[in-house]
Write a protein that holds these residues in place. Structure first.
Motif, PDB file in Angstrom:
ATOM      1  N   GLY A 106       0.815  -1.211   0.000  1.00  0.00           N
ATOM      2  CA  GLY A 106       0.000   0.000   0.000  1.00  0.00           C
ATOM      3  C   GLY A 106       0.847   1.257   0.000  1.00  0.00           C
ATOM      4  O   GLY A 106       0.579   2.206  -0.748  1.00  0.00           O
ATOM      5  N   GLY A 107       1.882   1.269   0.814  1.00  0.00           N
ATOM      6  CA  GLY A 107       2.752   2.438   0.880  1.00  0.00           C
ATOM      7  C   GLY A 107       3.509   2.663  -0.412  1.00  0.00           C
ATOM      8  O   GLY A 107       3.567   3.778  -0.938  1.00  0.00           O
ATOM      9  N   CYS A 108       4.076   1.598  -0.958  1.00  0.00           N
ATOM     10  CA  CYS A 108       4.854   1.701  -2.193  1.00  0.00           C
ATOM     11  C   CYS A 108       3.977   2.161  -3.356  1.00  0.00           C
ATOM     12  O   CYS A 108       4.315   3.105  -4.074  1.00  0.00           O
ATOM     13  N   SER A 109       2.848   1.507  -3.544  1.00  0.00           N
ATOM     14  CA  SER A 109       1.979   1.870  -4.668  1.00  0.00           C
ATOM     15  C   SER A 109       1.348   3.234  -4.453  1.00  0.00           C
ATOM     16  O   SER A 109       1.170   3.996  -5.409  1.00  0.00           O
ATOM     17  N   GLY A 110       1.027   3.579  -3.213  1.00  0.00           N
ATOM     18  CA  GLY A 110       0.466   4.900  -2.928  1.00  0.00           C
ATOM     19  C   GLY A 110       1.454   6.013  -3.224  1.00  0.00           C
ATOM     20  O   GLY A 110       1.107   7.031  -3.841  1.00  0.00           O
ATOM     21  N   ILE A 111       2.695   5.822  -2.805  1.00  0.00           N
ATOM     22  CA  ILE A 111       3.738   6.816  -3.075  1.00  0.00           C
ATOM     23  C   ILE A 111       3.934   6.969  -4.582  1.00  0.00           C
ATOM     24  O   ILE A 111       4.018   8.087  -5.104  1.00  0.00           O
ATOM     25  N   ASP A 112       3.981   5.847  -5.283  1.00  0.00           N
ATOM     26  CA  ASP A 112       4.164   5.911  -6.734  1.00  0.00           C
ATOM     27  C   ASP A 112       2.977   6.579  -7.427  1.00  0.00           C
ATOM     28  O   ASP A 112       3.165   7.369  -8.362  1.00  0.00           O
ATOM     29  N   MET A 113       1.760   6.273  -6.991  1.00  0.00           N
ATOM     30  CA  MET A 113       0.575   6.903  -7.591  1.00  0.00           C
ATOM     31  C   MET A 113       0.611   8.415  -7.393  1.00  0.00           C
ATOM     32  O   MET A 113       0.381   9.181  -8.338  1.00  0.00           O
ATOM     33  N   VAL A 114       0.885   8.854  -6.183  1.00  0.00           N
ATOM     34  CA  VAL A 114       0.945  10.292  -5.911  1.00  0.00           C
ATOM     35  C   VAL A 114       2.052  10.929  -6.744  1.00  0.00           C
ATOM     36  O   VAL A 114       1.864  11.998  -7.348  1.00  0.00           O
ATOM     37  N   ASN A 115       3.192  10.286  -6.824  1.00  0.00           N
ATOM     38  CA  ASN A 115       4.318  10.817  -7.582  1.00  0.00           C
ATOM     39  C   ASN A 115       3.982  10.949  -9.077  1.00  0.00           C
ATOM     40  O   ASN A 115       4.227  11.991  -9.684  1.00  0.00           O
ATOM     41  N   VAL A 116       3.413   9.902  -9.663  1.00  0.00           N
ATOM     42  CA  VAL A 116       3.086   9.937 -11.094  1.00  0.00           C
ATOM     43  C   VAL A 116       1.999  10.973 -11.369  1.00  0.00           C
ATOM     44  O   VAL A 116       2.107  11.760 -12.320  1.00  0.00           O
ATOM     45  N   LEU A 117       0.950  10.994 -10.547  1.00  0.00           N
ATOM     46  CA  LEU A 117      -0.124  11.967 -10.771  1.00  0.00           C
ATOM     47  C   LEU A 117       0.379  13.402 -10.604  1.00  0.00           C
ATOM     48  O   LEU A 117      -0.040  14.303 -11.336  1.00  0.00           O
ATOM     49  N   THR A 118       1.298  13.618  -9.676  1.00  0.00           N
ATOM     50  CA  THR A 118       1.885  14.948  -9.494  1.00  0.00           C
ATOM     51  C   THR A 118       2.694  15.343 -10.728  1.00  0.00           C
ATOM     52  O   THR A 118       2.571  16.466 -11.218  1.00  0.00           O
ATOM     53  N   LYS A 119       3.483  14.419 -11.254  1.00  0.00           N
ATOM     54  CA  LYS A 119       4.259  14.695 -12.465  1.00  0.00           C
ATOM     55  C   LYS A 119       3.348  14.963 -13.659  1.00  0.00           C
ATOM     56  O   LYS A 119       3.711  15.711 -14.560  1.00  0.00           O
ATOM     57  N   GLN A 120       2.161  14.339 -13.660  1.00  0.00           N
ATOM     58  CA  GLN A 120       1.186  14.567 -14.728  1.00  0.00           C
ATOM     59  C   GLN A 120       0.400  15.870 -14.509  1.00  0.00           C
ATOM     60  O   GLN A 120      -0.465  16.199 -15.302  1.00  0.00           O
ATOM     61  N   LYS A 121       0.702  16.543 -13.401  1.00  0.00           N
ATOM     62  CA  LYS A 121       0.022  17.788 -13.020  1.00  0.00           C
ATOM     63  C   LYS A 121      -1.485  17.586 -12.802  1.00  0.00           C
ATOM     64  O   LYS A 121      -2.299  18.455 -13.087  1.00  0.00           O
ATOM     65  N   GLU A 122      -1.817  16.415 -12.275  1.00  0.00           N
ATOM     66  CA  GLU A 122      -3.204  16.110 -11.944  1.00  0.00           C
ATOM     67  C   GLU A 122      -3.513  16.633 -10.540  1.00  0.00           C
ATOM     68  O   GLU A 122      -2.690  16.489  -9.633  1.00  0.00           O
ATOM     69  N   PRO A 123      -4.685  17.234 -10.349  1.00  0.00           N
ATOM     70  CA  PRO A 123      -5.045  17.832  -9.057  1.00  0.00           C
ATOM     71  C   PRO A 123      -5.553  16.802  -8.043  1.00  0.00           C
ATOM     72  O   PRO A 123      -6.732  16.759  -7.707  1.00  0.00           O
ATOM     73  N   LEU A 124      -4.651  15.973  -7.538  1.00  0.00           N
ATOM     74  CA  LEU A 124      -5.005  14.962  -6.547  1.00  0.00           C
ATOM     75  C   LEU A 124      -5.125  15.631  -5.183  1.00  0.00           C
ATOM     76  O   LEU A 124      -4.150  16.135  -4.642  1.00  0.00           O
ATOM     77  N   ASP A 125      -6.343  15.633  -4.638  1.00  0.00           N
ATOM     78  CA  ASP A 125      -6.567  16.239  -3.327  1.00  0.00           C
ATOM     79  C   ASP A 125      -6.323  15.258  -2.184  1.00  0.00           C
ATOM     80  O   ASP A 125      -5.878  15.647  -1.108  1.00  0.00           O
ATOM     81  N   ASP A 126      -6.649  13.991  -2.418  1.00  0.00           N
ATOM     82  CA  ASP A 126      -6.447  12.982  -1.377  1.00  0.00           C
ATOM     83  C   ASP A 126      -6.478  11.599  -2.011  1.00  0.00           C
ATOM     84  O   ASP A 126      -6.936  11.430  -3.147  1.00  0.00           O
ATOM     85  N   ILE A 127      -6.008  10.624  -1.260  1.00  0.00           N
ATOM     86  CA  ILE A 127      -5.988   9.231  -1.717  1.00  0.00           C
ATOM     87  C   ILE A 127      -6.186   8.325  -0.505  1.00  0.00           C
ATOM     88  O   ILE A 127      -5.645   8.582   0.571  1.00  0.00           O
ATOM     89  N   LYS A 128      -7.004   7.294  -0.692  1.00  0.00           N
ATOM     90  CA  LYS A 128      -7.187   6.252   0.321  1.00  0.00           C
ATOM     91  C   LYS A 128      -6.969   4.920  -0.378  1.00  0.00           C
ATOM     92  O   LYS A 128      -7.344   4.745  -1.536  1.00  0.00           O
ATOM     93  N   ILE A 129      -6.377   3.993   0.334  1.00  0.00           N
ATOM     94  CA  ILE A 129      -6.048   2.698  -0.245  1.00  0.00           C
ATOM     95  C   ILE A 129      -6.578   1.597   0.671  1.00  0.00           C
ATOM     96  O   ILE A 129      -6.319   1.611   1.870  1.00  0.00           O
ATOM     97  N   ALA A 130      -7.317   0.652   0.090  1.00  0.00           N
ATOM     98  CA  ALA A 130      -7.820  -0.504   0.839  1.00  0.00           C
ATOM     99  C   ALA A 130      -7.267  -1.763   0.188  1.00  0.00           C
ATOM    100  O   ALA A 130      -7.283  -1.900  -1.036  1.00  0.00           O
TER     101      ALA A 130
END
Length: 139
Positions: A50-74
Motif C-alpha cells: 500500500g505504501g509503495c503503490s500509494g507513493i508511486d501513484m501520488v508521484n506519477v499523478l503529481t508529475k502529470q500535473k493532476e489535481p489529486l486532493d487525497d488518496i485512500k487505499i484498501a
C-alpha cells in the motif's frame, strides 16, 4: 537499508526500528501464542504494498500535473492456507482518489505504478495475483 528488531514482551512481540528511528510493533497470531500487540509479518507486506503503490501513484499523478486532493487505499488478500508456507494467493488493492482527475491519466498512473515503479508489487506479483481497482471522487 537496515532494520533492527528487538523482542519487547511475550513470546512473539517484536519492535522493528529503521535507520531513521521509526518503529513498528509486530506480533504473531493468537492461534500460536501472539498477544495482538502489533502487525503480523504478512500484514506488514500488505502495508509495504500500500505504501509503495500509494507513493508511486501520488508521484506519477503529481508529475502529470493532476489535481489529486487525497488518496485512500484498501487492501484485501487471501492466502494459500493449504500450503506451507501459506503465501498470498490473490491481493485486491483499491484506490479511492479525490480530485478533478482525468481518467486516462489515472489509468496510466496505475499502469506505471504496477508495471514499472512499485518494487513491492513486483516482488509480491511473482507469487500472487494482484488486482487493482480505483474510484475517482470529483470534488
Amino acid at each position: 537499508m537496515n532494520i533492527n528488531l528487538i523482542r519487547k514482551s511475550g513470546k512473539f512481540n517484536f519492535e522493528a526500528e529503521n535507520e531513521s528511528g521509526f518503529t513498528v510493533e509486530l506480533d504473531a497470531k493468537a492461534a500460536i501464542g501472539g498477544e495482538g500487540k502489533g502487525f503480523r509479518p504478512m500484514e506488514m507486506l500488505l502495508v509495504g504494498l500500500g505504501g509503495c503503490s500509494g507513493i508511486d501513484m501520488v508521484n506519477v499523478l503529481t508529475k502529470q500535473k493532476e489535481p489529486l486532493d487525497d488518496i485512500k487505499i484498501a487492501i484485501n488478500a487471501t492466502r494459500k492456507d493449504e500450503e506451507m508456507p501459506p503465501i498470498f494467493d490473490e491481493i485486491e488493492i483499491h484506490f479511492e482518489l479525490f480530485g478533478d482527475l482525468n481518467t486516462g491519466k489515472v489509468e496510466r498512473a496505475l499502469a506505471l505504478t504496477f508495471d514499472k515503479y512499485c518494487s513491492v508489487s513486483n516482488i509480491l506479483g511473482r507469487s500472487a495475483k494482484i488486482n487493482f481497482t480505483y474510484k475517482i471522487n470529483k470534488v
